[in-house]
Scaffold this active site. Structure first.
Site, PDB file in Angstrom:
ATOM      1  N   ASN A  31      32.890  40.214  32.886  1.00  0.00           N
ATOM      2  CA  ASN A  31      32.133  40.077  34.118  1.00  0.00           C
ATOM      3  C   ASN A  31      32.193  38.594  34.480  1.00  0.00           C
ATOM      4  O   ASN A  31      31.819  37.736  33.678  1.00  0.00           O
ATOM      5  CB  ASN A  31      30.688  40.522  33.841  1.00  0.00           C
ATOM      6  CG  ASN A  31      29.814  40.408  35.073  1.00  0.00           C
ATOM      7  OD1 ASN A  31      30.032  39.564  35.945  1.00  0.00           O
ATOM      8  ND2 ASN A  31      28.825  41.267  35.142  1.00  0.00           N
ATOM      9  N   ALA A  32      32.646  38.283  35.676  1.00  0.00           N
ATOM     10  CA  ALA A  32      32.861  36.881  36.049  1.00  0.00           C
ATOM     11  C   ALA A  32      31.558  36.078  36.008  1.00  0.00           C
ATOM     12  O   ALA A  32      31.579  34.890  35.674  1.00  0.00           O
ATOM     13  CB  ALA A  32      33.485  36.804  37.434  1.00  0.00           C
ATOM     14  N   ASP A  52      38.849  39.235  35.109  1.00  0.00           N
ATOM     15  CA  ASP A  52      38.505  40.392  35.935  1.00  0.00           C
ATOM     16  C   ASP A  52      37.784  41.400  35.064  1.00  0.00           C
ATOM     17  O   ASP A  52      37.977  41.426  33.844  1.00  0.00           O
ATOM     18  CB  ASP A  52      39.761  41.020  36.552  1.00  0.00           C
ATOM     19  CG  ASP A  52      39.447  41.825  37.823  1.00  0.00           C
ATOM     20  OD1 ASP A  52      39.712  41.309  38.931  1.00  0.00           O
ATOM     21  OD2 ASP A  52      38.919  42.946  37.700  1.00  0.00           O
ATOM     22  N   PHE A  56      37.822  37.015  39.369  1.00  0.00           N
ATOM     23  CA  PHE A  56      38.006  38.172  40.254  1.00  0.00           C
ATOM     24  C   PHE A  56      39.495  38.211  40.634  1.00  0.00           C
ATOM     25  O   PHE A  56      39.861  38.247  41.806  1.00  0.00           O
ATOM     26  CB  PHE A  56      37.138  38.081  41.514  1.00  0.00           C
ATOM     27  CG  PHE A  56      35.663  37.877  41.242  1.00  0.00           C
ATOM     28  CD1 PHE A  56      34.832  38.979  41.050  1.00  0.00           C
ATOM     29  CD2 PHE A  56      35.108  36.604  41.174  1.00  0.00           C
ATOM     30  CE1 PHE A  56      33.468  38.810  40.810  1.00  0.00           C
ATOM     31  CE2 PHE A  56      33.751  36.425  40.937  1.00  0.00           C
ATOM     32  CZ  PHE A  56      32.925  37.532  40.749  1.00  0.00           C
ATOM     33  N   ASP A  59      36.919  35.042  44.057  1.00  0.00           N
ATOM     34  CA  ASP A  59      37.323  36.015  45.087  1.00  0.00           C
ATOM     35  C   ASP A  59      36.672  37.376  44.810  1.00  0.00           C
ATOM     36  O   ASP A  59      37.364  38.355  44.517  1.00  0.00           O
ATOM     37  CB  ASP A  59      38.864  36.129  45.112  1.00  0.00           C
ATOM     38  CG  ASP A  59      39.349  37.021  46.240  1.00  0.00           C
ATOM     39  OD1 ASP A  59      38.570  37.302  47.167  1.00  0.00           O
ATOM     40  OD2 ASP A  59      40.530  37.444  46.178  1.00  0.00           O
ATOM     41  N   CYS A  81      34.596  38.415  51.395  1.00  0.00           N
ATOM     42  CA  CYS A  81      35.240  39.401  52.270  1.00  0.00           C
ATOM     43  C   CYS A  81      34.193  40.324  52.898  1.00  0.00           C
ATOM     44  O   CYS A  81      34.535  41.383  53.399  1.00  0.00           O
ATOM     45  CB  CYS A  81      36.305  40.187  51.514  1.00  0.00           C
ATOM     46  SG  CYS A  81      35.665  41.042  50.083  1.00  0.00           S
TER      47      CYS A  81
HETATM   48  N1  SAH Z   1      41.874  37.730  43.919  1.00  0.00           N
HETATM   49  C1  SAH Z   1      42.564  38.978  44.057  1.00  0.00           C
HETATM   50  C2  SAH Z   1      41.740  40.050  44.739  1.00  0.00           C
HETATM   51  C3  SAH Z   1      40.376  40.250  44.126  1.00  0.00           C
HETATM   52  S1  SAH Z   1      39.557  41.705  44.571  1.00  0.00           S
HETATM   53  C4  SAH Z   1      43.854  38.742  44.833  1.00  0.00           C
HETATM   54  O1  SAH Z   1      43.960  37.714  45.505  1.00  0.00           O
HETATM   55  O2  SAH Z   1      44.758  39.579  44.762  1.00  0.00           O
HETATM   56  C5  SAH Z   1      38.138  41.625  43.606  1.00  0.00           C
HETATM   57  C6  SAH Z   1      38.353  41.824  42.104  1.00  0.00           C
HETATM   58  O3  SAH Z   1      37.118  41.604  41.469  1.00  0.00           O
HETATM   59  C7  SAH Z   1      38.779  43.226  41.693  1.00  0.00           C
HETATM   60  O4  SAH Z   1      39.958  43.138  40.930  1.00  0.00           O
HETATM   61  C8  SAH Z   1      37.634  43.750  40.820  1.00  0.00           C
HETATM   62  O5  SAH Z   1      38.101  44.496  39.710  1.00  0.00           O
HETATM   63  C9  SAH Z   1      36.997  42.476  40.358  1.00  0.00           C
HETATM   64  N2  SAH Z   1      35.561  42.492  40.032  1.00  0.00           N
HETATM   65  C10 SAH Z   1      34.563  43.095  40.700  1.00  0.00           C
HETATM   66  N3  SAH Z   1      33.371  42.754  40.176  1.00  0.00           N
HETATM   67  C11 SAH Z   1      33.626  41.894  39.150  1.00  0.00           C
HETATM   68  C12 SAH Z   1      32.814  41.185  38.217  1.00  0.00           C
HETATM   69  N4  SAH Z   1      31.481  41.253  38.262  1.00  0.00           N
HETATM   70  N5  SAH Z   1      33.420  40.387  37.320  1.00  0.00           N
HETATM   71  C13 SAH Z   1      34.764  40.287  37.274  1.00  0.00           C
HETATM   72  N6  SAH Z   1      35.578  40.940  38.128  1.00  0.00           N
HETATM   73  C14 SAH Z   1      35.025  41.730  39.048  1.00  0.00           C
END
Ligand code: SAH
Length: 393
Positions: free
Chosen positions: A276-277, A250, A228, A297, A337
């Site tokens: 997808n994470a 991401d 993420f 995150d 969050c």
């Molecule tokens: N870690 C980053 C902020 C993350 S915000 C920082 O510190 O700047 C959350 C992120 O998760 C976003 O970029 C979004 O595109 C991504 N995201 C949302 N669902 C996801 C998923 N299932 N798998 C991978 N990424 C995802």
């Protein structure tokens, strides 16, 4: 200026304000007089003698469940100078934080006693969010004050947040003053980073994690995984701090493109995966991969109280998978969050995940949002970010 309309609230509502909160819900409104949405109103409650007591001045939102957002506990007229001094106070506090980055939050809504107003600074570009009818109505006042105090090259409105619909406001974003043509460079965590407030997520960057990026970088070593990752806030800090390998994951291709560009700007090596994470973590486990550091995150899984159970399953799954991937002595940096996910609940989920994986973890640090996103004492809703640094024993 005409006298402000008076809104009469219930005894229960008055108790809530006196206890330190600043919101009044629709159910505690007893008489609206003729107030219209977005007005600054005087909040009163009935006195035993039959007269009324003032509780202060507030923004009124006709469409929202949160009808009133208290701005001051004094019964005074709120003019441009009043709001300017609030913004100056917020700015002064940020300058005391000695933030070496060029991007930070200048005004954080209720916590800076400017309900529903966000002002983020990205170098010489300022991004505004007006999240309630009252702060929306004063948009031209914010533009005037920000222009006077910060003299930005551009002021952007980033009001494409679905929460605005709850206030009866449309979703929109665009340039309010000056001009902005596409992405530009800022300094974040001492790194050169590209931002694009109009096209990016939030107001352009996750400023609330700014200080956590640095705290996490202290543990950088070996192979680090940043899931993420958005534009690489955590991962690039690891790469700069000397990690051997950094993998970023991401599901937004756009975010990963910026992360790669940021890596190039800083001459750092990273590997990115558009995935997808949840799936990525599972595949890594099957492949037998291990890491010294893993960051989780995710976006807010629980957007409201009803979604908590489902969210809890999501948090447990990713944390469990991350714990399985960590080597002995490895560090997990895990965030939530979601305001609706309490720290206690989040810790209980972490413990369950640890038990299910048969691992024992130490809490190295319990962290929250950066100090430019302070919490207003008495308003727990102003604290939403939890960031834990844990170590596998
Ligand atoms: N870690 C980053 C902020 C993350 S915000 C920082 O510190 O700047 C959350 C992120 O998760 C976003 O970029 C979004 O595109 C991504 N995201 C949302 N669902 C996801 C998923 N299932 N798998 C991978 N990424 C995802």
């Amino acid at each position: 200026m005409p006298e402000a309309h008076q809104i009469l609230i219930s005894k229960r509502g008055a108790r809530r304000l006196r206890a330190g909160h600043v919101w009044i819900y629709q159910s505690d409104i007893e008489d609206l007089s003729d107030a219209s949405s977005g007005e600054v109103v005087k909040v009163v409650t009935q006195h035993k003698s039959g007269g009324s007591n003032s509780l202060g001045m507030a923004f009124y939102s006709a469409d929202s469940q949160i009808s009133l957002r208290l701005i001051t506990r004094s019964d005074i007229e709120l003019d441009k100078d009043f709001f300017k001094s609030r913004i100056q106070d917020a700015l002064q506090f940020r300058s005391r934080l000695n933030i070496s980055d060029s991007a930070y939050r200048v005004v954080y809504s209720e916590a800076d006693r400017l309900p529903g107003l966000i002002i983020d600074r990205y170098g010489d570009v300022v991004v505004l969010q007006t999240q309630c009818a009252g702060s929306e109505r004063l948009k031209s006042t914010w533009i005037d004050i920000v222009s006077e105090l910060l003299k930005p090259r551009a002021i952007i409105e980033k009001n494409s947040t679905p929460a605005r619909r709850l206030e009866g406001l449309e979703e929109l974003s665009g340039v309010l003053t000056g001009s902005l043509d596409g992405p530009f460079e800022i300094i974040q965590g001492g790194l050169r980073m590209m931002v694009d407030p109009l096209a990016g997520q939030k107001t352009g960057a996750y400023l609330d994690q700014r200080e956590n990026h640095r705290a996490a970088a202290a543990f950088a070593c070996g192979h680090c995984l940043d899931t993420f990752c958005y534009q690489g806030g955590f991962g690039l800090s690891f790469a700069r701090a000397g990690a051997e390998n950094v993998t970023l994951v991401d599901q937004s291709e756009q975010a990963l493109e910026v992360a790669k560009e940021n890596a190039r700007l800083n001459d750092l090596a990273i590997e990115t995966h558009h995935a997808n994470a949840f799936d990525f973590l599972k595949e890594q486990q099957i492949a037998g991969a291990t890491y010294q550091v893993v960051v989780l995150d995710p976006p807010a899984f629980a957007k409201n109280r009803k979604a908590i159970q489902r969210a809890a399953r999501g948090y447990k799954e990713i944390n469990l998978r991350a714990m399985r991937l960590l080597e002995k002595g490895g560090v997990l940096i895990t965030s939530s969050c979601s305001y609706h996910m309490s720290s206690e609940h989040f810790e209980a989920i972490l413990l369950e995940a640890a038990r299910d994986t048969g691992r024992t973890l130490q809490i190295i640090q319990r962290r929250g949002q950066s100090r430019d996103h302070p919490e207003l004492l008495g308003v727990p809703e102003s604290a939403y970010l939890k960031c834990y640094i844990l170590r596998v024993l």
